[in-house]
Motif scaffolding. Structure first.
Motif, short mmCIF file in Angstrom:
data_model
loop_
_atom_site.label_atom_id
_atom_site.label_comp_id
_atom_site.label_asym_id
_atom_site.label_seq_id
_atom_site.Cartn_x
_atom_site.Cartn_y
_atom_site.Cartn_z
N ALA A 286 0.72 -1.21 -0.07
CA ALA A 286 -0.02 0.14 0.01
C ALA A 286 0.85 1.39 0.12
CB ALA A 286 -0.88 0.01 1.09
N GLY A 287 2.07 1.05 0.05
CA GLY A 287 3.06 2.42 -0.20
C GLY A 287 3.80 2.78 1.10
N GLY A 288 3.68 1.91 2.16
CA GLY A 288 4.30 2.29 3.38
C GLY A 288 5.71 1.54 3.65
N SER A 289 6.27 1.67 4.53
CA SER A 289 7.41 0.94 5.03
C SER A 289 7.02 0.31 6.30
CB SER A 289 8.44 1.80 5.52
OG SER A 289 8.76 2.80 4.27
N SER A 290 7.05 -0.92 6.32
CA SER A 290 6.72 -1.74 7.53
C SER A 290 7.67 -1.96 8.50
CB SER A 290 6.03 -2.87 7.18
OG SER A 290 6.68 -3.87 6.65
N ILE A 291 7.33 -2.04 9.74
CA ILE A 291 8.34 -2.43 10.61
C ILE A 291 7.64 -3.44 11.56
CG2 ILE A 291 10.07 -1.81 12.80
CD1 ILE A 291 9.75 1.13 11.46
N ILE A 292 8.32 -4.53 11.81
CA ILE A 292 7.48 -5.73 12.68
C ILE A 292 8.35 -5.68 14.19
CG2 ILE A 292 7.38 -7.98 13.04
CD1 ILE A 292 7.43 -8.68 10.14
N THR A 293 7.50 -5.49 14.94
CA THR A 293 8.21 -5.25 16.43
C THR A 293 7.47 -5.86 17.58
OG1 THR A 293 9.18 -3.66 17.92
CG2 THR A 293 6.99 -3.09 16.76
N ASN A 294 7.88 -5.80 18.84
CA ASN A 294 7.26 -6.36 19.95
C ASN A 294 7.30 -5.31 20.95
OD1 ASN A 294 7.02 -9.35 19.12
ND2 ASN A 294 9.19 -9.09 19.02
N ALA A 295 5.98 -5.53 21.98
CA ALA A 295 6.22 -4.81 23.03
C ALA A 295 7.53 -5.13 23.87
CB ALA A 295 4.88 -5.07 23.87
N THR A 296 8.00 -4.27 24.68
CA THR A 296 9.04 -4.33 25.58
C THR A 296 8.77 -3.95 26.98
OG1 THR A 296 11.57 -4.25 25.83
CG2 THR A 296 10.40 -2.38 24.81
N GLU A 297 9.36 -4.67 27.99
CA GLU A 297 9.27 -4.23 29.29
C GLU A 297 10.78 -3.58 29.42
OE1 GLU A 297 8.17 -7.96 30.94
OE2 GLU A 297 6.14 -7.02 31.70
N HIS A 298 11.48 -3.34 28.63
CA HIS A 298 12.90 -2.79 28.94
C HIS A 298 12.65 -1.40 28.58
CE1 HIS A 298 14.48 -6.60 29.65
NE2 HIS A 298 13.99 -7.01 28.49
N GLY A 299 12.91 -0.49 29.73
CA GLY A 299 12.81 0.96 29.33
C GLY A 299 14.37 1.29 29.18
N VAL A 300 14.86 2.48 29.54
CA VAL A 300 16.16 3.11 29.21
C VAL A 300 17.20 2.20 30.13
CG1 VAL A 300 16.21 4.61 31.38
CG2 VAL A 300 17.59 5.23 29.39
N MET A 301 18.17 1.73 29.50
CA MET A 301 19.33 1.01 30.33
C MET A 301 20.66 1.48 29.83
SD MET A 301 19.06 -2.31 28.14
CE MET A 301 17.27 -3.06 28.04
N VAL A 302 21.45 1.01 30.83
CA VAL A 302 22.88 0.96 30.35
C VAL A 302 23.37 -0.04 29.91
CG1 VAL A 302 25.42 1.37 31.41
CG2 VAL A 302 23.35 2.63 32.43
N GLU A 303 23.72 -0.01 28.26
CA GLU A 303 23.97 -1.14 27.72
C GLU A 303 25.53 -1.63 27.97
OE1 GLU A 303 22.85 -1.52 23.72
OE2 GLU A 303 20.55 -1.28 24.30
N SER A 304 26.31 -0.67 27.95
CA SER A 304 28.01 -1.11 28.46
C SER A 304 28.49 0.25 28.92
CB SER A 304 28.39 -1.56 27.08
OG SER A 304 28.87 -0.40 26.19
N ASN A 305 29.63 -0.02 29.83
CA ASN A 305 30.20 0.85 30.43
C ASN A 305 31.69 0.42 30.52
OD1 ASN A 305 30.93 2.89 32.18
ND2 ASN A 305 29.64 2.44 33.93
N LEU A 306 32.39 0.89 29.39
CA LEU A 306 33.78 0.25 29.28
C LEU A 306 34.89 1.19 29.73
CD1 LEU A 306 33.27 -1.87 26.10
CD2 LEU A 306 33.17 -2.86 28.34
#
Ligand code: MEV
Length: 306
Positions: A286-306
């Protein structure tokens, strides 16, 4: 280097109505903005994203620039390189500005040991959105900070959404600020008509709370279809958005609606997980760009601290 990330969001019900104190149900989704920060010996501040490489720059990087200035209340911030990467389509109603704002606050919080709580990060994020946009409800920044599904304005956490979620981007940019102003004008001119429309949208979230907690996605879908019609009636729909909404519905979605400010930007559909590919394909056709996703329970997070 410190990397923090924060999620985007969809509205199950209630965008625009929430600006007038009505209830909304908003859900964090598994599309994230990542903010990498490292010290720079030269004492210069640089910000790099797909939009370019700048110093503090309120035209190109307004949210990150406003966050840096705001965080100077808590620490002496100089000599940092910030790099932003994002899965979230920009300016499309999926919460890209809230995610970059919240992830940048969290990364600076960690780098400069500011000891801000999650509540404080959400509050600062909201203040930054108001500074940059002129008006914003706390919804996007709160949900991006906490993750999960929330009833707003009570901030009551609901059960996670477990069905398939497909977002359809019209690739038409829209301005939240303008759309919110247009609805305000319409409400001022026709209070007897627009007031009840907004409160009916609010009622959907009240009914929706139990439906979310019972995982009744068929009924949620029916209400989402009605919510789409009401958003259209207050002038935030478009031909492109409705084309994607109808494509999603006719390919097996439980329901589909605009998500976010509308005018362009994105729609969202819920469906059985087995139907995600079919709905995504129909949105693309129909002319759009689809994104398949899921709900997440993860809010803001520190992913790495090197
Ligand atoms: C934008 O994502 C949602 C609106 O309700 C505005 C807001 O809540 O700030 C249109």
């Amino acid at each position: 280097m410190i990397t923090c990330s924060a999620p985007g969001k969809i509205y199950i019900f209630g965008e625009h109505a929430v600006v007038y104190g009505e209830n909304a149900i908003c859900c964090a989704v598994d599309l994230r903005t990542r903010v990498h920060i490292e010290h720079d010996e030269s004492a210069i501040i640089s910000i790099e994203s797909v939009l370019g490489k700048t110093g503090i720059d309120f035209e190109i990087h307004p949210y990150v620039s406003a966050v840096i200035e705001r965080m100077r209340e808590f620490a002496s911030i100089k000599g940092i390189r910030i790099k932003i990467e994002s899965d979230i389509p920009v300016g499309s109603g999926v919460g890209s500005s809230a995610a970059v704002t919240v992830a940048t606050i969290a990364a600076l919080n960690r780098m400069f040991d500011c000891n801000l709580t999650l509540e404080k990060i959400a509050k600062l994020g909201h203040e930054v959105e108001i500074q940059v946009q002129g008006a914003a409800s706390p919804t996007d920044t709160y949900v991006s900070t906490m993750g999960g599904v929330f009833m707003i304005p009570q901030r009551k956490q609901l059960k996670n959404i477990e069905c398939g979620i497909v977002i359809g981007n019209t690739n038409v940019l829209s301005s939240t600020k303008e759309l919110v102003a247009n609805v305000a004008e319409l409400r001022k001119n026709y209070p007897q008509i627009i007031g009840p429309v907004l409160s009916t949208i609010g009622s959907m979230s009240e009914i929706g709370e139990e439906l979310v907690d019972n995982s009744d996605y068929i009924s949620i879908g029916k209400l989402m279809d009605i919510n789409h019609g009401l958003l259209d009636s207050i002038g935030v729909g478009s031909f492109e958005l409705s084309s994607l909404v109808y494509a999603a519905r006719s390919s097996g979605a439980f329901g589909a609606k605009i998500t976010g400010a509308g005018g362009g930007g994105c729609m969202v559909a819920l469906m059985d997980k087995a139907k995600t590919e079919a709905v995504a394909g129909a949105i693309n056709e129909a002319g759009g760009s689809s994104i398949i996703t899921n709900a997440t329970e993860h809010g803001v997070m520190v992913e790495s601290n090197l």
